[in-house]
Design an enzyme around this catalytic site. Structure first.
Site: not given
Ligand code: NAI
Length: 667
Positions: A104, A124
């Site tokens: 990210e 995740e």
């Protein structure tokens, strides 16, 4: 760690280098986030800034120890946004594993340059949540929805070449990353538009539905992968709307039982790998492995060792058996090339490191011998007695027995401190679990070596003491027994299997038995006849199936029937009739059992047996039990293993379920 400690800014001419240094994996802990915010201000005088990380890897994820607490500012999405909005453009210099928050951060940068061996992913969902710092919003805008779904919902990792082909990298570097980034910075292309400002990616409604269905099928009851797809769909909204929704869902999911359970497993895998008994020993390195017996298990073990780069000699009873074993191993290795798991070159090297032979003298010079011959104590003992004359006195001797007492197998063998059980699971080149069975005489060094060897094979080792079936198969026996009680009381095999699949098990107990063969459990029951407590309930349905020659897939019928050449289990009227007749003869009024009751009763039985195993010191901890069931028996990882799942279900529910199992009518 404070921001000042974990992020530094240095200048090389008009290039500012912002370096994250938060060992071991540069996780985006609060110190790193604070440091990055400060660094964005500190680079104002530079022409261009580089975001890099010290050590073996770029940022490989978030700091999971923060997951249980309320989030502390600055929040990662704000850091990524600040990088994207910075008047001084950023180049991400990437190496190692760029995962989760690391990816990210990289997506906030104007350009991305990566070392050749870098891997990229948004994993995740493996800890029960979804990205929370723009990953589900920027990634599909950059590489398209289909690939973003694979990375986010299915946990796929991309190589640098793949990520570049997807349009996400500006350059892949073979050598000096810093030099390449400096050269790139010297002739900076015009700054591209922000990823967050790109138009929403196109993806047809039908494609979303298909993706969702595919993800649901693979997730087997896990929630996070489906929620990841939902979040990716918000990339159809303007970024300023989609991103806060993603963030809120990320925060909500990380508080979920699923996330807690998955984090429990993550930490258990690290703790169980080094139990006290192993820490006390010094591991020896294993280079040459001798495998005794090349049947189903021996061939699988040999394949696993070869795939890990070890050299393997496989000893069979005669030349024909050796040839057959060799082709089993080579077929599996070559199958890996066809499935894109390995390269032809690697398989050629593995084949060169492999010999299959009936010659006992070939055993000389090996560091470790793993026995996987027929389940016969006299045969195993005789084999070790012969081989201990050929092998060196230090070579480690291991047995893969499932149910025999290793103490009896090694009785009288010189050097009892080097003897150990290494219990693999079928197929041994795939299943992650190895139970390392400690004998009373096994030394700490031998145990440490066995654990080290399992690690070399990229497997999860769990220490087990000695009992019938060790940890996993002892629990399996209790689980099957309870499943058979339910058949007698009102359920059918297909009801139990469907309920347990819905619970998240890879397969139900009866279809698994059909796969491995009913004769294994039958042999165990016959062995246990002598010691089974008289008051214990005993249901004979499985014995009746065996007597009818219904031994499972190999005989075309077992708990189910199978059409020729088709492994799909089909409910069989004959079995239904046999079960019904059993209940009638035993005077049981059959009552349907709901899927929820089936699930909680079988969970309770597993957890109860697990608790006994820990109490007896056979396993080191509840976490060890959880790992055995997850990695050896297809228990859903997202439920954290049976001990963890039982804890989540609550004591009252588990006790009640146990009472129900035990109170059922005697059969
Ligand atoms: P298998 O019957 O497929 O293979 C046994 C092999 O041993 C045969 O290829 C046979 O030719 C060979 N053999 C017999 N006597 C020999 C001798 N004197 N010297 C060299 N080779 C000899 O059996 P499988 O299923 O591979 O099981 C082997 C062992 O692994 C057993 O102790 C079993 O309990 C254990 N095990 C089996 C599992 C399974 O799922 N089948 C799982 C975990 C352990």
């Amino acid at each position: 760690m404070t921001g000042a400690d974990s992020v530094s800014v240095t200048f090389a001419g008009d290039i500012a280098w912002v370096t994250i240094d938060n060992p071991p994996v540069n996780a985006t802990a609060v110190g790193v986030r604070t440091g990055l915010m400060a660094a964005i201000g500190a680079v104002a005088s530079a022409r261009v800034a580089v975001l890099a990380a010290a050590g073996k890897t770029f940022v490989a994820g978030g700091d999971m120890t923060e997951f249980d607490a309320p989030p502390v500012p600055p929040h990662l999405p704000d850091v990524v946004q600040a990088i994207e909005d910075s008047p001084v453009p950023f180049i991400a210099a990437l190496h190692g594993t760029v995962l989760g928050g690391g990816l990210e951060l990289a997506l906030g940068c104007a350009w991305r340059i990566a070392a050749r061996r870098t891997l990229f992913g948004l994993p995740e969902v493996s800890v029960g949540t979804i990205p929370g710092a723009g990953g589900t919003q920027r990634l599909p805008r950059l590489i398209g929805v289909a690939l973003a779904i694979e990375m986010t919902a299915a946990g796929k990792r991309l190589t640098a070449a793949e990520f570049q082909a997807a349009g996400a990298l500006d350059k892949v570097v073979d050598g000096d990353l810093r030099g390449a980034v400096t050269a790139f910075a010297a002739e900076l292309p015009p700054r591209p538009g922000k990823i967050s400002a790109r138009p929403s990616p196109r993806f047809a409604t039908a494609d979303w539905r298909a993706a969702e269905a595919a993800v649901a099928k693979k997730a087997r009851g896990q929630n996070a992968p489906l929620r990841a797809v939902e979040a990716l769909a918000w990339s159809a909204l303007p970024f300023a709307e989609g991103q806060p929704k993603e963030r809120a869902l990320h925060l909500q999911l990380r508080q979920s039982e699923e996330s807690r359970a998955l984090r429990h497993v993550f930490f258990a895998e690290r703790a169980v790998a080094r139990p006290p008994a192993v820490r006390a020993g010094a591991p020896r390195s294993i280079g040459r492995v001798l495998v005794l017996g090349g049947g189903l298990m021996g061939a699988g073990i040999a394949t696993a060792a070869l795939s890990a780069g070890l050299s393997v000699t496989l000893l069979e009873r005669d030349a024909t058996a050796a040839k057959d074993a060799a082709s089993r191993v080579i077929d599996t290795l070559e199958g890996g090339v066809r499935r894109g798991k390995t390269t032809a070159d690697a398989v050629e090297r593995q084949k060169a490191a492999f010999t299959a032979t009936p010659e006992r003298d070939a055993a000389a010079g090996h560091d470790l011998a793993i026995e996987a011959v027929f389940e016969d104590v006299a045969l195993k003992r005789a084999l070790f007695a012969q081989l201990s004359k050929v092998l060196s006195a230090e070579a480690i001797l291991a047995t893969n027995t499932s149910y025999l007492d290793p103490t009896a197998i090694f009785d009288g063998i010189p050097g009892p401190e080097r003897c150990v059980g290494l219990h693999f699971f079928s197929p041994a080149h795939i299943m992650k679990l190895v139970e390392v069975v400690a004998l009373p005489a096994t030394s700490a060094d031998t145990l440490a070596t066995a654990f080290g060897f399992a690690k070399t094979l990229r497997k999860i080792a769990v220490r087990s003491g000695i009992c019938e079936g060790f940890i996993g198969n002892r629990m399996l026996t209790a689980y099957r027994r309870a499943a058979e009680y339910m058949l007698a009381d009102g359920a059918l095999p297909e009801d139990v299997d469907a309920a347990m699949r819905a619970f998240g098990m890879a397969m139900g107990p009866f279809e698994v038995q059909d796969l491995s063969g009913l004769q294994i459990a039958e042999a165990n029951r016959r062995r246990q006849d002598a010691t089974r407590p008289a008051q214990e309930r005993y249901v004979t349905i499985a014995d009746q199936l065996c007597a009818l020659g219904r031994l499972g897939q190999r005989s075309g019928k077992g708990w189910y029937r199978y059409d020729a050449g088709d492994r799909t289990p089909k409910p069989d009227h004959a079995v239904t009739a046999l079960i019904q007749a059993y209940s009638d003869a035993a005077g049981i009024a059959r009552k349907p059992i709901s899927p929820q009751d089936i699930q909680i009763r079988l969970l309770a039985v597993l957890a109860n047996e697990g608790a006994r195993i820990v109490e007896e010191g056979i396993a080191d901890s509840d976490a060890a039990i959880d790992l055995v069931k997850i990695h050896g028996y297809g228990f859903p990882r997202w439920r954290g293993g049976p001990m963890r799942a039982a804890e989540a279900a609550g004591d009252t529910a588990i006790r009640h379920a146990l009472d129900m199992t035990e109170a059922a009518s005697p059969g």
